[in-house]
Design an enzyme around this catalytic site. Structure first.
Site, PDB file in Angstrom:
ATOM      1  N   GLN A 128       0.830  -1.207   0.000  1.00  0.00           N
ATOM      2  CA  GLN A 128       0.000   0.000   0.000  1.00  0.00           C
ATOM      3  C   GLN A 128       0.860   1.251   0.000  1.00  0.00           C
ATOM      4  OE1 GLN A 128      -1.945   1.436   3.656  1.00  0.00           O
ATOM      5  NE2 GLN A 128      -3.882   1.227   2.582  1.00  0.00           N
ATOM      6  N   GLY A 129       0.792   2.045  -1.062  1.00  0.00           N
ATOM      7  CA  GLY A 129       1.546   3.306  -1.150  1.00  0.00           C
ATOM      8  C   GLY A 129       0.622   4.491  -0.964  1.00  0.00           C
ATOM      9  N   SER A 131       0.728   6.581   2.446  1.00  0.00           N
ATOM     10  CA  SER A 131       1.384   7.596   3.278  1.00  0.00           C
ATOM     11  C   SER A 131       2.606   8.179   2.586  1.00  0.00           C
ATOM     12  CB  SER A 131       1.833   6.987   4.603  1.00  0.00           C
ATOM     13  OG  SER A 131       0.758   6.375   5.259  1.00  0.00           O
ATOM     14  N   SER A 163       4.312  -1.189   3.896  1.00  0.00           N
ATOM     15  CA  SER A 163       4.504  -2.558   4.418  1.00  0.00           C
ATOM     16  C   SER A 163       4.693  -3.544   3.266  1.00  0.00           C
ATOM     17  CB  SER A 163       3.287  -2.989   5.232  1.00  0.00           C
ATOM     18  OG  SER A 163       3.056  -2.074   6.274  1.00  0.00           O
ATOM     19  N   GLU A 246      -9.843  -1.725   5.275  1.00  0.00           N
ATOM     20  CA  GLU A 246      -8.659  -1.845   6.131  1.00  0.00           C
ATOM     21  C   GLU A 246      -9.051  -1.740   7.609  1.00  0.00           C
ATOM     22  OE1 GLU A 246      -5.576   0.973   5.231  1.00  0.00           O
ATOM     23  OE2 GLU A 246      -4.084  -0.117   6.392  1.00  0.00           O
TER      24      GLU A 246
HETATM   25  C1  LIG Z   1       3.140  -0.767  11.369  1.00  0.00           C
HETATM   26  C2  LIG Z   1       2.718   0.274  10.381  1.00  0.00           C
HETATM   27  C3  LIG Z   1       2.455  -0.112   9.086  1.00  0.00           C
HETATM   28  C4  LIG Z   1       2.076   0.852   8.150  1.00  0.00           C
HETATM   29  N1  LIG Z   1       1.874   0.437   6.856  1.00  0.00           N
HETATM   30  C5  LIG Z   1       1.554   1.352   5.923  1.00  0.00           C
HETATM   31  C6  LIG Z   1       1.437   0.956   4.551  1.00  0.00           C
HETATM   32  O1  LIG Z   1       1.605  -0.211   4.197  1.00  0.00           O
HETATM   33  N2  LIG Z   1       1.147   1.909   3.635  1.00  0.00           N
HETATM   34  C7  LIG Z   1       0.947   3.212   3.974  1.00  0.00           C
HETATM   35  O2  LIG Z   1       0.638   4.009   3.094  1.00  0.00           O
HETATM   36  N3  LIG Z   1       1.087   3.632   5.265  1.00  0.00           N
HETATM   37  C8  LIG Z   1       1.384   2.735   6.235  1.00  0.00           C
HETATM   38  N4  LIG Z   1       1.540   3.133   7.548  1.00  0.00           N
HETATM   39  C9  LIG Z   1       1.462   4.565   7.858  1.00  0.00           C
HETATM   40  C10 LIG Z   1       0.248   4.980   8.697  1.00  0.00           C
HETATM   41  O3  LIG Z   1      -0.923   4.974   7.919  1.00  0.00           O
HETATM   42  C11 LIG Z   1       0.571   6.387   9.255  1.00  0.00           C
HETATM   43  O4  LIG Z   1       1.674   6.258  10.128  1.00  0.00           O
HETATM   44  C12 LIG Z   1      -0.608   6.983  10.009  1.00  0.00           C
HETATM   45  O5  LIG Z   1      -1.662   7.287   9.122  1.00  0.00           O
HETATM   46  C13 LIG Z   1      -0.208   8.264  10.777  1.00  0.00           C
HETATM   47  O6  LIG Z   1       0.457   9.156   9.945  1.00  0.00           O
HETATM   48  P1  LIG Z   1       1.857   9.788  10.377  1.00  0.00           P
HETATM   49  O7  LIG Z   1       2.757   8.687  10.800  1.00  0.00           O
HETATM   50  O8  LIG Z   1       2.315  10.684   9.266  1.00  0.00           O
HETATM   51  O9  LIG Z   1       1.552  10.664  11.682  1.00  0.00           O
HETATM   52  P2  LIG Z   1       0.948  12.127  11.710  1.00  0.00           P
HETATM   53  O10 LIG Z   1      -0.217  12.202  10.779  1.00  0.00           O
HETATM   54  O11 LIG Z   1       2.049  13.112  11.506  1.00  0.00           O
HETATM   55  O12 LIG Z   1       0.395  12.225  13.175  1.00  0.00           O
HETATM   56  C14 LIG Z   1       1.215  12.558  14.311  1.00  0.00           C
HETATM   57  C15 LIG Z   1       0.312  12.649  15.538  1.00  0.00           C
HETATM   58  O13 LIG Z   1      -0.644  13.730  15.392  1.00  0.00           O
HETATM   59  C16 LIG Z   1      -1.971  13.224  15.588  1.00  0.00           C
HETATM   60  N5  LIG Z   1      -2.911  13.915  14.677  1.00  0.00           N
HETATM   61  C17 LIG Z   1      -2.692  14.206  13.366  1.00  0.00           C
HETATM   62  N6  LIG Z   1      -3.784  14.812  12.856  1.00  0.00           N
HETATM   63  C18 LIG Z   1      -4.705  14.892  13.846  1.00  0.00           C
HETATM   64  C19 LIG Z   1      -6.041  15.416  13.923  1.00  0.00           C
HETATM   65  N7  LIG Z   1      -6.651  15.949  12.887  1.00  0.00           N
HETATM   66  N8  LIG Z   1      -6.691  15.330  15.129  1.00  0.00           N
HETATM   67  C20 LIG Z   1      -6.092  14.768  16.211  1.00  0.00           C
HETATM   68  N9  LIG Z   1      -4.804  14.257  16.201  1.00  0.00           N
HETATM   69  C21 LIG Z   1      -4.139  14.332  15.037  1.00  0.00           C
HETATM   70  C22 LIG Z   1      -1.878  11.759  15.218  1.00  0.00           C
HETATM   71  O14 LIG Z   1      -2.933  11.015  15.825  1.00  0.00           O
HETATM   72  C23 LIG Z   1      -0.508  11.378  15.768  1.00  0.00           C
HETATM   73  O15 LIG Z   1      -0.580  11.098  17.138  1.00  0.00           O
HETATM   74  C24 LIG Z   1       1.924   2.215   8.522  1.00  0.00           C
HETATM   75  C25 LIG Z   1       2.177   2.597   9.837  1.00  0.00           C
HETATM   76  C26 LIG Z   1       2.568   1.647  10.763  1.00  0.00           C
HETATM   77  C27 LIG Z   1       2.845   2.092  12.174  1.00  0.00           C
END
Ligand SMILES: Cc1cc2nc3c(=O)[nH]c(=O)nc-3n(C[C@H](O)[C@H](O)[C@H](O)COP(=O)(O)OP(=O)(O)OC[C@H]3O[C@@H](n4cnc5c(N)ncnc54)[C@H](O)[C@@H]3O)c2cc1C
Length: 384
Positions: A128-129, A131, A163, A246
């Site tokens: 999945q691409g 993020s 992932s 998902e």
């Molecule tokens: C094990 C794992 C597997 C993953 N696999 C994939 C994958 O295969 N493909 C893919 O595309 N992505 C994948 N991800 C990414 C995942 O979808 C993102 O990490 C997630 O959506 C959070 O985005 P971020 O890490 O950029 O954090 P951010 O969006 O930067 O968030 C940082 C913090 O701010 C909080 N926050 C942000 N916006 C708000 C809001 N509006 N209100 C309240 N709080 C807020 C968040 O809850 C978090 O605590 C994976 C992540 C993990 C941990």
């Protein structure tokens, strides 16, 4: 929803049990956690066995290559495979649990015929691409650009936390096709071959030591426009379908696994004397009730999804929110039951406890799930 089993459903359970008892002892040993090519081969071989026996895509519609089973049969399948200790979907996670269902719901007949059978046979692995470094919770701010050039898109940008990227054949990729449109309207959903020229995968190591996800760099990658699922610029709507699968149904099999782990913990506590601790017993009892409730919620969500065109609703966010926290509480309790033994790096408990931490982030963080519950279920006003 009727929670009792019919004679036909019990017969299905008996047939499945018999098949599992016959095939599971013949499986080769599981590869090491860090051996992703080995894990891919193992997961693909298991998927092929399910396919040959008529259990692949059990609840997928028949015209998508599935078996068209009822939600109840699907739940029986999850219960029985987990109880028997059968392998989990593993590297087939994205293909089977959200890219495949999205293509089944949104793809053209030609796209369904091209992509769904290899997913069901375990021949092709998807990643999945979605993020990007600056687009996680706020996914609609993604910047990976796709410019139309004849019959192709030319894609440049970067993705992160992808992932299984290292072993994937295809990527469900979100790209910006109209940079001038309002954020949610200029996005498209593409299927990108991972071996296309210009795709570079750089593995990322997790705190558990495994490189289960990666950064993916895209440098003028040509993707045929025929690989776009849904209309051009309408990818945000398609993405909501993917995320519904998902969050709504992709984790349901794991609830059964957590209930099994809990039973194992109770047995270990009895064996090592920790059972005498009333506080710990109460904690395990609370978790037992929690996972029993989550299983009922699972039954509700799966049944609801079946009745509203196959796509899970916002109830999936309630499940995802509570399940991800309960899983962390379960592995914290495991550390208390096992004591020092839980720190033995060779044990799966350590890896499972560390990976439980990621559940409140992956597939949308808990804060985002709370926002969805507040706005879409409780009808509260949108935050600013
Ligand atoms: C094990 C794992 C597997 C993953 N696999 C994939 C994958 O295969 N493909 C893919 O595309 N992505 C994948 N991800 C990414 C995942 O979808 C993102 O990490 C997630 O959506 C959070 O985005 P971020 O890490 O950029 O954090 P951010 O969006 O930067 O968030 C940082 C913090 O701010 C909080 N926050 C942000 N916006 C708000 C809001 N509006 N209100 C309240 N709080 C807020 C968040 O809850 C978090 O605590 C994976 C992540 C993990 C941990």
């Amino acid at each position: 929803m009727d929670l009792t089993y019919t004679e036909e459903e019990e017969a299905f359970r008996a047939r499945l049990r018999e098949w599992l008892a016959e095939v599971l002892p013949k499986l080769p040993p599981k590869p090491a956690a860090a051996d992703w090519p080995g894990r891919r081969a193992y997961d693909a071989a298991w998927q092929r066995m399910l396919y040959d026996a008529g259990y692949a895509g059990l609840h997928w519609p028949v015209d998508a290559g599935g078996q068209g089973a009822t939600p109840t049969q699907h739940l029986i399948y999850l219960e029985e495979t987990e109880k028997a200790g059968a392998p989990y979907v593993g590297a087939n996670f994205v293909g089977l649990l959200h890219a495949g269902p999205t293509i089944a719901a949104e793809g053209s007949a030609a796209q369904r015929a091209r992509w769904l059978p290899p997913i069901l046979r375990g021949d092709e692995i998807w990643c999945q691409g979605f993020s990007e470094p600056d687009a996680g919770s706020d996914l609609a701010s993604l910047r990976t650009r796709a410019e139309r050039d004849g019959d192709d898109y030319v894609v440049s940008g970067s993705k992160i936390w992808t992932s299984h990227a290292e072993v994937a054949d295809w990527c469900e990729l979100l790209v910006r096709t109209d940079p001038d449109a309002p954020r949610h309207r200029g996005i498209s959903w593409l299927a990108m071959p991972m071996d296309a020229p210009g795709v570079t995968v750089r593995p990322l190591r997790t705190l558990a030591g495994s490189a289960e996800f990666a950064e993916v760099f895209l440098d003028e990658v040509r993707v045929p426009a025929a690989y776009r699922v849904g209309a051009e610029h309408d990818g945000w709507r398609v993405t909501m379908v993917t995320l519904s699968f998902e969050r709504g149904t992709a984790f349901v099999g794991e609830v059964v696994a957590c209930r099994r782990v809990l039973g194992e913990l109770a047995r270990k506590a009895r064996a090592n004397g920790r059972w005498d601790d009333a506080v710990l017993r109460r904690r395990l009892g609370g978790l037992h009730a929690e996972f029993a409730a989550l299983w009922r919620l699972t039954q509700w969500n799966v049944s609801e999804a079946q009745h509203v065109g196959g796509v899970p609703g916002a109830g999936g966010s309630v499940f995802k929110l509570r399940y991800s926290h309960a899983r962390q509480e379960l592995y914290d309790a495991a550390a208390e039951v096992l004591g020092a033994a839980s720190l033995d790096a060779e044990r799966e408990w350590v890896a499972d406890r560390l990976s439980a931490l990621s559940y409140t982030i992956a597939a949308g963080t808990s804060q985002i799930q709370r926002n969805i519950v507040a706005e879409r279920i409780l009808g509260l006003p949108k935050g600013r």
